[in-house]
Scaffold this motif. Structure first.
Motif, PDB file in Angstrom:
ATOM      1  N   GLN A 110      21.611  34.513  24.206  1.00 49.24           N
ATOM      2  CA  GLN A 110      21.112  35.264  25.365  1.00 49.24           C
ATOM      3  C   GLN A 110      21.546  34.586  26.660  1.00 49.24           C
ATOM      4  O   GLN A 110      22.001  35.234  27.598  1.00 49.24           O
ATOM      5  CB  GLN A 110      19.597  35.285  25.273  1.00 49.24           C
ATOM      6  N   ARG A 111      21.403  33.242  26.626  1.00 44.85           N
ATOM      7  CA  ARG A 111      21.784  32.494  27.827  1.00 44.85           C
ATOM      8  C   ARG A 111      23.280  32.660  28.102  1.00 44.85           C
ATOM      9  O   ARG A 111      23.700  32.891  29.228  1.00 44.85           O
ATOM     10  CB  ARG A 111      21.438  31.019  27.635  1.00 44.85           C
ATOM     11  N   LEU A 112      24.043  32.597  27.020  1.00 43.46           N
ATOM     12  CA  LEU A 112      25.497  32.748  27.121  1.00 43.46           C
ATOM     13  C   LEU A 112      25.851  34.118  27.693  1.00 43.46           C
ATOM     14  O   LEU A 112      26.714  34.255  28.565  1.00 43.46           O
ATOM     15  CB  LEU A 112      26.116  32.593  25.730  1.00 43.46           C
ATOM     16  N   LEU A 113      25.109  35.110  27.214  1.00 40.51           N
ATOM     17  CA  LEU A 113      25.352  36.481  27.659  1.00 40.51           C
ATOM     18  C   LEU A 113      25.075  36.613  29.161  1.00 40.51           C
ATOM     19  O   LEU A 113      25.854  37.204  29.911  1.00 40.51           O
ATOM     20  CB  LEU A 113      24.446  37.425  26.867  1.00 40.51           C
ATOM     21  N   ALA A 114      23.930  35.986  29.566  1.00 38.38           N
ATOM     22  CA  ALA A 114      23.552  36.057  30.983  1.00 38.38           C
ATOM     23  C   ALA A 114      24.609  35.370  31.843  1.00 38.38           C
ATOM     24  O   ALA A 114      25.035  35.889  32.883  1.00 38.38           O
ATOM     25  CB  ALA A 114      22.192  35.409  31.197  1.00 38.38           C
ATOM     26  N   ILE A 115      25.061  34.195  31.341  1.00 42.70           N
ATOM     27  CA  ILE A 115      26.090  33.461  32.097  1.00 42.70           C
ATOM     28  C   ILE A 115      27.361  34.303  32.165  1.00 42.70           C
ATOM     29  O   ILE A 115      27.985  34.435  33.220  1.00 42.70           O
ATOM     30  CB  ILE A 115      26.367  32.088  31.454  1.00 42.70           C
ATOM     31  N   ALA A 116      27.701  34.931  31.017  1.00 40.12           N
ATOM     32  CA  ALA A 116      28.922  35.751  30.980  1.00 40.12           C
ATOM     33  C   ALA A 116      28.813  36.891  31.972  1.00 40.12           C
ATOM     34  O   ALA A 116      29.767  37.193  32.703  1.00 40.12           O
ATOM     35  CB  ALA A 116      29.138  36.284  29.570  1.00 40.12           C
ATOM     36  N   ILE A 117      27.623  37.519  32.013  1.00 38.45           N
ATOM     37  CA  ILE A 117      27.437  38.645  32.949  1.00 38.45           C
ATOM     38  C   ILE A 117      27.611  38.157  34.379  1.00 38.45           C
ATOM     39  O   ILE A 117      28.294  38.786  35.194  1.00 38.45           O
ATOM     40  CB  ILE A 117      26.053  39.286  32.739  1.00 38.45           C
ATOM     41  N   MET A 118      27.002  36.991  34.666  1.00 31.43           N
ATOM     42  CA  MET A 118      27.111  36.465  36.033  1.00 31.43           C
ATOM     43  C   MET A 118      28.565  36.134  36.370  1.00 31.43           C
ATOM     44  O   MET A 118      29.047  36.451  37.452  1.00 31.43           O
ATOM     45  CB  MET A 118      26.259  35.190  36.181  1.00 31.43           C
ATOM     46  N   VAL A 119      29.240  35.506  35.407  1.00 38.07           N
ATOM     47  CA  VAL A 119      30.644  35.145  35.638  1.00 38.07           C
ATOM     48  C   VAL A 119      31.477  36.402  35.857  1.00 38.07           C
ATOM     49  O   VAL A 119      32.303  36.482  36.773  1.00 38.07           O
ATOM     50  CB  VAL A 119      31.192  34.317  34.448  1.00 38.07           C
ATOM     51  N   LEU A 120      31.197  37.424  35.013  1.00 34.60           N
ATOM     52  CA  LEU A 120      31.944  38.678  35.155  1.00 34.60           C
ATOM     53  C   LEU A 120      31.667  39.320  36.509  1.00 34.60           C
ATOM     54  O   LEU A 120      32.570  39.824  37.172  1.00 34.60           O
ATOM     55  CB  LEU A 120      31.566  39.653  34.040  1.00 34.60           C
ATOM     56  N   ALA A 121      30.392  39.266  36.924  1.00 35.50           N
ATOM     57  CA  ALA A 121      30.028  39.852  38.219  1.00 35.50           C
ATOM     58  C   ALA A 121      30.768  39.140  39.346  1.00 35.50           C
ATOM     59  O   ALA A 121      31.322  39.771  40.249  1.00 35.50           O
ATOM     60  CB  ALA A 121      28.524  39.759  38.424  1.00 35.50           C
ATOM     61  N   VAL A 122      30.790  37.800  39.237  1.00 31.85           N
ATOM     62  CA  VAL A 122      31.514  37.029  40.269  1.00 31.85           C
ATOM     63  C   VAL A 122      33.003  37.379  40.223  1.00 31.85           C
ATOM     64  O   VAL A 122      33.655  37.551  41.248  1.00 31.85           O
ATOM     65  CB  VAL A 122      31.281  35.513  40.066  1.00 31.85           C
ATOM     66  N   GLY A 123      33.495  37.528  38.981  1.00 32.61           N
ATOM     67  CA  GLY A 123      34.910  37.898  38.808  1.00 32.61           C
ATOM     68  C   GLY A 123      35.202  39.238  39.440  1.00 32.61           C
ATOM     69  O   GLY A 123      36.194  39.402  40.154  1.00 32.61           O
ATOM     70  N   VAL A 124      34.306  40.195  39.188  1.00 30.61           N
ATOM     71  CA  VAL A 124      34.496  41.534  39.768  1.00 30.61           C
ATOM     72  C   VAL A 124      34.451  41.441  41.294  1.00 30.61           C
ATOM     73  O   VAL A 124      35.271  42.021  42.000  1.00 30.61           O
ATOM     74  CB  VAL A 124      33.407  42.496  39.234  1.00 30.61           C
ATOM     75  N   PHE A 125      33.493  40.650  41.777  1.00 23.09           N
ATOM     76  CA  PHE A 125      33.352  40.482  43.226  1.00 23.09           C
ATOM     77  C   PHE A 125      34.643  39.895  43.815  1.00 23.09           C
ATOM     78  O   PHE A 125      35.168  40.369  44.805  1.00 23.09           O
ATOM     79  CB  PHE A 125      32.174  39.546  43.487  1.00 23.09           C
ATOM     80  N   TRP A 126      35.126  38.890  43.126  1.00 18.75           N
ATOM     81  CA  TRP A 126      36.351  38.211  43.581  1.00 18.75           C
ATOM     82  C   TRP A 126      37.535  39.173  43.570  1.00 18.75           C
ATOM     83  O   TRP A 126      38.310  39.242  44.514  1.00 18.75           O
ATOM     84  CB  TRP A 126      36.595  37.010  42.685  1.00 18.75           C
ATOM     85  N   SER A 127      37.648  39.937  42.446  1.00 20.46           N
ATOM     86  CA  SER A 127      38.795  40.852  42.365  1.00 20.46           C
ATOM     87  C   SER A 127      38.686  41.954  43.415  1.00 20.46           C
ATOM     88  O   SER A 127      39.673  42.365  44.007  1.00 20.46           O
ATOM     89  CB  SER A 127      38.936  41.436  40.965  1.00 20.46           C
ATOM     90  N   LEU A 128      37.422  42.382  43.657  1.00 19.11           N
ATOM     91  CA  LEU A 128      37.241  43.395  44.705  1.00 19.11           C
ATOM     92  C   LEU A 128      37.643  42.831  46.061  1.00 19.11           C
ATOM     93  O   LEU A 128      38.221  43.502  46.896  1.00 19.11           O
ATOM     94  CB  LEU A 128      35.786  43.851  44.744  1.00 19.11           C
ATOM     95  N   TRP A 129      37.316  41.569  46.237  1.00 18.64           N
ATOM     96  CA  TRP A 129      37.672  40.914  47.512  1.00 18.64           C
ATOM     97  C   TRP A 129      39.185  40.869  47.680  1.00 18.64           C
ATOM     98  O   TRP A 129      39.724  41.119  48.744  1.00 18.64           O
ATOM     99  CB  TRP A 129      37.075  39.506  47.542  1.00 18.64           C
ATOM    100  N   ILE A 130      39.849  40.552  46.562  1.00 19.68           N
ATOM    101  CA  ILE A 130      41.315  40.509  46.606  1.00 19.68           C
ATOM    102  C   ILE A 130      41.860  41.904  46.896  1.00 19.68           C
ATOM    103  O   ILE A 130      42.766  42.083  47.710  1.00 19.68           O
ATOM    104  CB  ILE A 130      41.869  39.960  45.277  1.00 19.68           C
ATOM    105  N   VAL A 131      41.269  42.910  46.227  1.00 18.51           N
ATOM    106  CA  VAL A 131      41.694  44.304  46.451  1.00 18.51           C
ATOM    107  C   VAL A 131      41.511  44.646  47.925  1.00 18.51           C
ATOM    108  O   VAL A 131      42.362  45.264  48.560  1.00 18.51           O
ATOM    109  CB  VAL A 131      40.877  45.259  45.551  1.00 18.51           C
ATOM    110  N   ARG A 132      40.382  44.185  48.469  1.00 23.52           N
ATOM    111  CA  ARG A 132      40.106  44.453  49.886  1.00 23.52           C
ATOM    112  C   ARG A 132      41.192  43.830  50.766  1.00 23.52           C
ATOM    113  O   ARG A 132      41.714  44.454  51.674  1.00 23.52           O
ATOM    114  CB  ARG A 132      38.736  43.873  50.226  1.00 23.52           C
ATOM    115  N   ASP A 133      41.529  42.577  50.431  1.00 19.27           N
ATOM    116  CA  ASP A 133      42.580  41.879  51.178  1.00 19.27           C
ATOM    117  C   ASP A 133      43.901  42.616  51.065  1.00 19.27           C
ATOM    118  O   ASP A 133      44.626  42.784  52.047  1.00 19.27           O
ATOM    119  CB  ASP A 133      42.745  40.458  50.632  1.00 19.27           C
ATOM    120  N   LEU A 134      44.182  43.046  49.823  1.00 21.44           N
ATOM    121  CA  LEU A 134      45.443  43.762  49.590  1.00 21.44           C
ATOM    122  C   LEU A 134      45.474  45.054  50.389  1.00 21.44           C
ATOM    123  O   LEU A 134      46.475  45.411  50.995  1.00 21.44           O
ATOM    124  CB  LEU A 134      45.610  44.072  48.101  1.00 21.44           C
ATOM    125  N   MET A 135      44.327  45.744  50.386  1.00 22.22           N
ATOM    126  CA  MET A 135      44.248  47.003  51.130  1.00 22.22           C
ATOM    127  C   MET A 135      44.471  46.756  52.609  1.00 22.22           C
ATOM    128  O   MET A 135      45.159  47.516  53.289  1.00 22.22           O
ATOM    129  CB  MET A 135      42.879  47.660  50.911  1.00 22.22           C
TER     130      MET A 135
END
Ligand code: ADP
Length: 655
Positions: free
Chosen positions: A255-280
């Motif tokens: 469960q803890r691993l899952l929560a960490i994975a979700i958080m990491v994925l969320a940060v990853g999505v945030f980061w990729s969105l930020w990059i997309v924003r920069d690219l745009m």
């Protein structure tokens, strides 16, 4: 290139750029909320599980105590009805104790609360030494006697250590109170026997009273308490409560691993969105720059009057600008991808144009440009000046040829007009010179005519004489002929001088030109008492228009003579000399005249500049243009001996 009209405008773009920001914030909020909800759900489940388990435990205890109560009640009835009560008590009490380990003692008291029997025996005595315990027992006994129902006592401390409670059941024999049957429950034993192991693995069960005094507890675990639930422990009642505490179970690593994975994925999505924003952002800036560049290029293209034409390496047209279309009359669509022969080529000159086209593709186009005739769509011909250059793409590859095309028809027409005007001016200048010389020439012509007339008169007189022979007349007739030739020469020279003809360069001797000039001005010089000194060495032929050179030299000589009007007659000398150098010859016309100021020198060759009252001022400007036409130079210098020296240089071409 056309840009999509749907491209983001700066205002829309702000929204586009804000979207990933909002999106990522919302995502993180959603993930955190989800995790929180899951946690809450877990807590709720835990709590529900706890309540269920506590209720179950309470039920088990109640069931057990009620069951025991019923069995004791049965024993009470059986004792009342039995003849051998002691034996029955012993038997049944022993049996009850054996099947109910939570009961530590069963005692039989008579109506006066004296112990009739007890199993196991002896404990009663010890509890009675405890005064508080004794009072509690007393109260329970009295209560049972009074109400005739089983009564549970308050908890009491056995030997001051282990807490117990008792249940007292009244015994009636022949409807008379005959004592009580009392069972003792040590609370710790009750918990130990009734709380199952799995319950103790999950919870801590404690029996407490209203003052939170702990009487007994059971738990197999140690840890941080998280939730608790309390339930009245009735029977026995008297404010006793079951206090059940659940302990935080170790978080499931998955469960803890899952929560960490979700958080990491969320940060990853945030980061990729930020990059997309920069690219745009970058894309939009590039688009903006491109649009500005495009607008700039279009404006430049539209304002250009020079035609631009790009061709690929095979000669096919890949681009033409609006100026080129305007020049040729064809549209961009008509010219795009056109291959030789091009529609704007002159049909009669296809072969020559194709040869030039091939030369350009082979990279042999003249750097200084070349002229060519093209045809407009309406059939009109025009002259174009073309400069070709290599077309290099962004990778440095040679991809074709770029030509700038200038319509020079107008320029050529203007040049032709100027040339004609210049010719006209020269002709006019010659007429003017001739006009100015008319009286002198008339005077000069008068001399042979007068001579002819007098010879003619002499002849007539001779013919009137009787002894006149033909031989007498012949010399006079010969002289008439000579004078007539002389007059004819003067007239021919005048005629030649004022004849209108196109400039034509032909080999000629400068000495002859000078001679002719002298022939013209000799009479004038005599009249003005000017001595002409002429030195001409052996000279090669030069390529020149003889008439034009004559006009130049005549003009210089006449100006020189006019400048010497106020010079003393001894100094009125006009000198004409010719110097031969390796590549040019220089003709000098020097006088001892009035000379000129620097101011006049500056304006000397300007058209219509004259210091003379009747002067036209076009002589020297025409002279200079004639000399320059012959690729020579004309300039004036002050004569160190007074007056001016005019220099004319002419190139000597190697024969
Ligand atoms: P024009 O003879 O009709 O005046 P030109 O162009 O031949 O026109 O000469 C322009 C002017 O240059 C003259 O008016 C005169 O002032 C000056 N000029 C030309 N030749 C001489 C000379 N040899 N000495 C002094 N002045 C001269």
């Amino acid at each position: 290139m056309k840009l999509s009209p749907r491209s983001a405008t700066p205002r829309n773009l702000r929204w586009f750029l804000a979207l990933p920001k909002f999106g990522s914030i919302l995502l993180i909020v959603a993930v955190v909320t989800l995790l929180w909800l899951l946690h809450q759900n877990e807590l709720e489940e835990e709590r529900t599980g706890l309540i269920k388990d506590v209720l179950w435990l309470e039920q088990i205890l109640r069931f057990q105590l009620n069951g025991n109560e019923e069995r004791l009640q049965q024993l009470v009835y059986d004792l009342a009805a039995s003849n051998d009560r002691n034996a029955l008590f012993r038997l049944r009490a022993k049996h009850l104790l054996s099947i109910n380990p939570e009961i530590s003692q069963i005692s039989w008291l008579d109506a006066k609360r004296n112990e009739v029997d007890a199993l196991p025996s002896g404990l009663q005595v010890k509890t009675d030494t405890n005064e508080a315990g004794s009072a509690v027992r007393q109260r329970a006994f009295e209560m049972a006697r009074r109400i005739g129902e089983p009564v549970y006592s308050e908890p009491l401390l056995l030997n001051g250590l282990s807490a117990v409670f008792e249940v007292s059941l009244p015994i009636y024999i022949d409807r008379r109170f005959a004592g009580t049957l009392t069972a003792t429950y040590p609370l710790q034993t009750l918990l130990n026997s009734q709380v199952p192991w799995w319950f103790a693995e999950k919870y801590q069960v404690v029996v407490v009273d209203d003052n939170d005094t702990e009487y007994a507890a059971k738990s197999n675990i140690k840890g941080t308490p998280s939730l608790f639930y309390e339930l009245p422990f009735d029977p026995p009642g008297h404010g006793l409560k079951l206090h059940v505490t659940s302990y935080k179970s170790a978080v499931n690593p998955l469960q803890r691993l899952l929560a960490i994975a979700i958080m990491v994925l969320a940060v990853g999505v945030f980061w990729s969105l930020w990059i997309v924003r920069d690219l745009m952002k970058k894309r939009s800036q590039t688009e903006q720059a491109l649009r500005a560049e495009h607008a700039f290029r279009t404006a430049m293209e539209d304002s250009l009057t020079v035609g631009m034409r790009a061709r690929d390496l095979h000669g096919g047209i890949i681009y033409v600008n609006p100026a080129f279309c305007k020049m040729t009359g064809f549209t961009q669509d008509e010219l795009f991808r056109a291959k030789p022969p091009m529609p704007y080529w002159v049909p009669e000159q296809i072969d020559e144009t194709f040869a030039i086209h091939q030369a350009v593709l082979a990279g042999n186009a003249p750097k200084e440009g070349f002229e060519i005739s093209f045809r407009r769509k309406n059939g009109e011909h025009f002259d174009a000046l073309i400069y070709e250059a290599k077309l290099i793409d962004g990778n440095g590859q040679h991809t074709g040829w770029m030509a700038s095309v200038i319509d020079i028809s107008e320029r050529k027409r203007a040049a032709e007009l100027a040339r004609q005007q210049q010719e006209q001016l020269q002709f006019t200048a010659r007429l003017v010179t001739m006009g100015e010389m008319a009286s002198t020439l008339a005077h000069e012509l008068n001399q042979p005519l007068a001579a002819i007339s007098s010879y003619n008169t002499g002849c007539l007189n001779l013919m009137d004489a009787t002894d006149c022979t033909i031989a007498d007349i012949r010399p006079a007739m010969e002289k008439i002929g000579i004078q007539a030739q002389r007059a004819g020469k003067i007239i021919r020279r005048v005629h030649d001088f004022v004849r209108k003809s196109a400039p034509k360069r032909a080999p000629c001797q400068i000495a002859d030109v000078i001679d002719d000039c002298l022939g013209f001005i000799e009479a004038d010089a005599r009249k003005r008492h000017v001595l002409i000194n002429c030195t001409v060495p052996e000279l090669p032929d030069i390529l020149a228009d003889r008439l034009m050179l004559e006009q130049v030299l005549l003009n210089l000589m006449r100006n020189a003579m006019e400048a010497m009007a106020n010079t003393t007659s001894a100094n009125r000398r006009l000198e004409i000399s010719v110097l031969l150098r390796s590549e040019e010859m220089e003709i000098r016309v020097s006088d001892r005249g009035c000379g000129m100021t620097d101011e006049i020198k500056d304006k000397l060759f300007t058209a219509f500049f004259s210091t003379k009252p009747e002067g036209m001022g076009i002589g020297l400007s025409v002279c200079r243009s004639i000399v320059e036409f012959h690729r020579g130079r004309l300039w004036a210098e002050s004569n160190p001996e007074g007056g001016m020296i005019f220099h004319v240089t002419l190139p000597v071409e190697k024969q």
